[in-house]
Scaffold this active site. Sequence first.
Site, PDB file in Angstrom:
ATOM      1  N   LYS A  46       2.605   1.569  -2.739  1.00 27.08           N
ATOM      2  CA  LYS A  46       1.687   2.118  -3.734  1.00 27.08           C
ATOM      3  C   LYS A  46       0.301   1.565  -3.453  1.00 27.08           C
ATOM      4  O   LYS A  46       0.115   0.354  -3.354  1.00 27.08           O
ATOM      5  CB  LYS A  46       2.141   1.718  -5.138  1.00 27.08           C
ATOM      6  CG  LYS A  46       1.246   2.249  -6.253  1.00 27.08           C
ATOM      7  CD  LYS A  46       1.618   1.649  -7.602  1.00 27.08           C
ATOM      8  CE  LYS A  46       2.898   2.215  -8.126  1.00 27.08           C
ATOM      9  NZ  LYS A  46       3.178   1.741  -9.512  1.00 27.08           N
ATOM     10  N   GLY A  47      -0.670   2.441  -3.313  1.00 25.44           N
ATOM     11  CA  GLY A  47      -2.046   2.019  -3.089  1.00 25.44           C
ATOM     12  C   GLY A  47      -2.853   2.151  -4.362  1.00 25.44           C
ATOM     13  O   GLY A  47      -2.344   2.547  -5.411  1.00 25.44           O
ATOM     14  N   GLY A  48      -4.126   1.809  -4.256  1.00 23.11           N
ATOM     15  CA  GLY A  48      -4.990   1.891  -5.420  1.00 23.11           C
ATOM     16  C   GLY A  48      -5.165   3.308  -5.921  1.00 23.11           C
ATOM     17  O   GLY A  48      -5.453   3.531  -7.086  1.00 23.11           O
ATOM     18  N   PHE A  49      -4.990   4.300  -5.040  1.00 23.05           N
ATOM     19  CA  PHE A  49      -5.245   5.679  -5.434  1.00 23.05           C
ATOM     20  C   PHE A  49      -4.085   6.602  -5.082  1.00 23.05           C
ATOM     21  O   PHE A  49      -4.283   7.766  -4.784  1.00 23.05           O
ATOM     22  CB  PHE A  49      -6.537   6.182  -4.776  1.00 23.05           C
ATOM     23  CG  PHE A  49      -7.759   5.564  -5.359  1.00 23.05           C
ATOM     24  CD1 PHE A  49      -8.417   6.156  -6.420  1.00 23.05           C
ATOM     25  CD2 PHE A  49      -8.237   4.362  -4.875  1.00 23.05           C
ATOM     26  CE1 PHE A  49      -9.542   5.575  -6.977  1.00 23.05           C
ATOM     27  CE2 PHE A  49      -9.362   3.777  -5.422  1.00 23.05           C
ATOM     28  CZ  PHE A  49     -10.017   4.386  -6.479  1.00 23.05           C
ATOM     29  N   GLN A  77       0.541   6.992  -4.110  1.00 28.53           N
ATOM     30  CA  GLN A  77       1.784   6.412  -3.631  1.00 28.53           C
ATOM     31  C   GLN A  77       2.191   7.108  -2.336  1.00 28.53           C
ATOM     32  O   GLN A  77       1.946   8.304  -2.161  1.00 28.53           O
ATOM     33  CB  GLN A  77       2.871   6.557  -4.688  1.00 28.53           C
ATOM     34  CG  GLN A  77       2.488   5.884  -6.007  1.00 28.53           C
ATOM     35  CD  GLN A  77       3.643   5.796  -6.982  1.00 28.53           C
ATOM     36  OE1 GLN A  77       4.743   5.398  -6.610  1.00 28.53           O
ATOM     37  NE2 GLN A  77       3.403   6.168  -8.229  1.00 28.53           N
ATOM     38  N   VAL A  78       2.813   6.338  -1.450  1.00 28.09           N
ATOM     39  CA  VAL A  78       3.121   6.835  -0.106  1.00 28.09           C
ATOM     40  C   VAL A  78       4.632   6.843   0.105  1.00 28.09           C
ATOM     41  O   VAL A  78       5.320   5.862  -0.201  1.00 28.09           O
ATOM     42  CB  VAL A  78       2.437   5.967   0.973  1.00 28.09           C
ATOM     43  CG1 VAL A  78       2.689   6.556   2.360  1.00 28.09           C
ATOM     44  CG2 VAL A  78       0.938   5.865   0.708  1.00 28.09           C
ATOM     45  N   LYS A 126       1.182  10.980   1.323  1.00 27.34           N
ATOM     46  CA  LYS A 126       0.466  10.264   0.270  1.00 27.34           C
ATOM     47  C   LYS A 126       0.240  11.200  -0.909  1.00 27.34           C
ATOM     48  O   LYS A 126      -0.396  12.245  -0.778  1.00 27.34           O
ATOM     49  CB  LYS A 126      -0.870   9.721   0.782  1.00 27.34           C
ATOM     50  CG  LYS A 126      -1.601   8.887  -0.267  1.00 27.34           C
ATOM     51  CD  LYS A 126      -2.722   8.057   0.318  1.00 27.34           C
ATOM     52  CE  LYS A 126      -3.317   7.135  -0.738  1.00 27.34           C
ATOM     53  NZ  LYS A 126      -4.386   6.273  -0.203  1.00 27.34           N
ATOM     54  N   ASP A 171     -12.511  -1.995   0.653  1.00 25.26           N
ATOM     55  CA  ASP A 171     -11.308  -2.714   0.202  1.00 25.26           C
ATOM     56  C   ASP A 171     -10.572  -3.309   1.400  1.00 25.26           C
ATOM     57  O   ASP A 171      -9.376  -3.072   1.597  1.00 25.26           O
ATOM     58  CB  ASP A 171     -10.393  -1.774  -0.583  1.00 25.26           C
ATOM     59  CG  ASP A 171      -9.348  -2.524  -1.407  1.00 25.26           C
ATOM     60  OD1 ASP A 171      -9.539  -3.733  -1.646  1.00 25.26           O
ATOM     61  OD2 ASP A 171      -8.344  -1.908  -1.804  1.00 25.26           O
TER      62      ASP A 171
END
Length: 700
Positions: free
Chosen positions: A142-145, A147-148, A172, A264
Amino acid sequence: MPELRRGVRRGRVTDAVALNQQPAEKKQRKSNVKTRKAVAGGVTEAAERPRTRLAARKLKEEDKVIVQENPVIVLSKDIDIDKSKGKEVVGEEEKKVMAIGNDSGGSNKAAAQEEEGNTAPFPERVQVGGSPLYKVERKLGKGGFGQVFVGRRLSGGNDRSAGASILEVALKFEHRSSKGCNYGPPHEWQVYNTLGGSHGVPRVHFKGRQGDYYVMVMDMLGPSLWDIWNTSGQAMSSEMVACIAVESLSILEKMHAKGYVHGDVKPENFLLGQPSTSQEKKLFLVDLGLATKWREGGSGQHVEYDQRPDMFRGTVRYASAHAHLGRTASRRDDLESLAYTLIFLHRGRLPWQGYQGDNKSFLVCKKKMATSPDMLCCFCPPPFKQFLEIVVNMKFDEEPNYGKLVSLFQDLLGENPAIRPINTEGAQKIIFQVGQKRGRLSIGEEEEDAPRKKVRLGVPATQWISIYNARQPMKQRYHYNVADIRLAQHIERGIADGLLISCVSSCSNLWALIMDAGTGFTSQVYELSPVFLHKEWIMEQWEKNYYISSIAGANNGSSLVVMSKGTQYTQQSYKVSDSFPFKWINKKWREGFHVTSMATAGSRWGVVMSRNSGYSEQVVELDFLYPSEGIHRRWDGGFRITSTAATTDQAALILSIPRRRLADETQETLRTSQFPSTHVKEKWGKNLYLASLSYGRTVS
């Protein structure tokens, strides 16, 4: 925080009256009673409609009398005072943190909460933008913007398109209601359109929307540097980290050359290629959701400098100090984050890990700026310290010397590039280019190592900050180290000599007082109070048409408030806060107010804002040391310092553009450990007079 508005407010009644009238109003709607007289009197029966113009005129006049007999003074409060307990009650809205970022491994907290609120299930199969049909399999992260997930090709797709034949891809997903999708497809799509497939950035093969999600079909990659660090004893060798350093720099150089900063940089966002493939040692930089442009697209000019202390973007552990302070992102921020990433991978820990709570970002930034490169890199090889010293002292629009930064780590790399733990092909190209460039330079041209003024290095100190403005010759007097009992006699003596208070401040619970003949005020009152900004007294003076012209607070919580007649202000509002209240300041700016006074008492901030201040524009410079670079940039933009205050942790300066251009815009600042009595006299000789004064955190 009280705010006084004068004059009659038609069509409104006080809260108490409004509450009493609610049942009456419901009945009035049924009876079609619409006159103000009926509403004000609480009439519950149907009123007769006036049948003649004379009757209507009389009714209108009666309405006017009723409204004028009940003028309403509206007090708006930004901090509610609980009278029974005498404590400040902060609403939930005040507690929200306007931040995009998280601490460490994993997802962006603000975004993660948002994702959890999205109940729409992920599709079992995906086909977007002419792609093959993919089956959605296990979750990768899960990223900041978003989910993968792993996507496995089932069938279909355009065989001519790149990536259509790949069996396994990364999918993504980003929900359409997430912050990044407020205006349509995610911002990240636009960034990948420019950067996708370039050196160190994975390719996006297809993208589109399916159901409630925007979907990107991307190259499948291997483990992140965080995964490798975590599975290798939470430590990496000097050679491994040096390889990461030089290859990361080559990736960032290409990204910056295309006009973007990543925003980031951290171990979780660096991934290696898939294991058992030709790219298993190749480094990639992913998650471009926070990427922004450092260069204007049309003109090619560097973006303008700004500071918004309520905006944080990035990951708390690795973010640059400038990101914590809300400054516009530029290339230096990626490099500072990379420095913290490298030190973390080598040492296994950073000194600011472990902070918790609502003020976590504040504490981490304070620690970062107080930790010297010597201390941070004491267990690292010398290149780490050299790299950190260079990047934390870069100016906002400075172009990094990537070749020089890469060369710092050369001695830590193995001689044979083929057996290095990370593929350094990109870095080798930079080293080759640097060698060619040096061969062309003459001895006189190679002066890059000449000493430059350092932007951030220095020892945190507590000092006087004094601001001097050019004025026509006038009489000015100062007093400092003034005890409470001696304050009145100094003020009375000054008034007898035709002087009024222009500025007050405090140090060690003693007062500093500036009086001069150029204030333009007609009369003054002041109060020395054991509480920080005594609300009742201030409101009482507002009723007498006095306005706050200067405030000061002491470490013991007491305050000195000066209120004057003859100011140009037409309305005032003030706020007391445990942290610098930029969010409130920004709100009041939109309402036509400007900061006209500012002070601190211990760790608390007091800010006064006024309408009709004489300023057309205002900005804030806030720092844990001293915002020297920001001040000079603001000066270049026509701003001048109009207020200053400082705690033992932070210094804040308000800079304004006056509506009327000054005849002489000269302004100077000083930072001194003792009250600047000698310097003040020297400035007087140049017709420079003390305009603002504070005592608190700076850098020596």
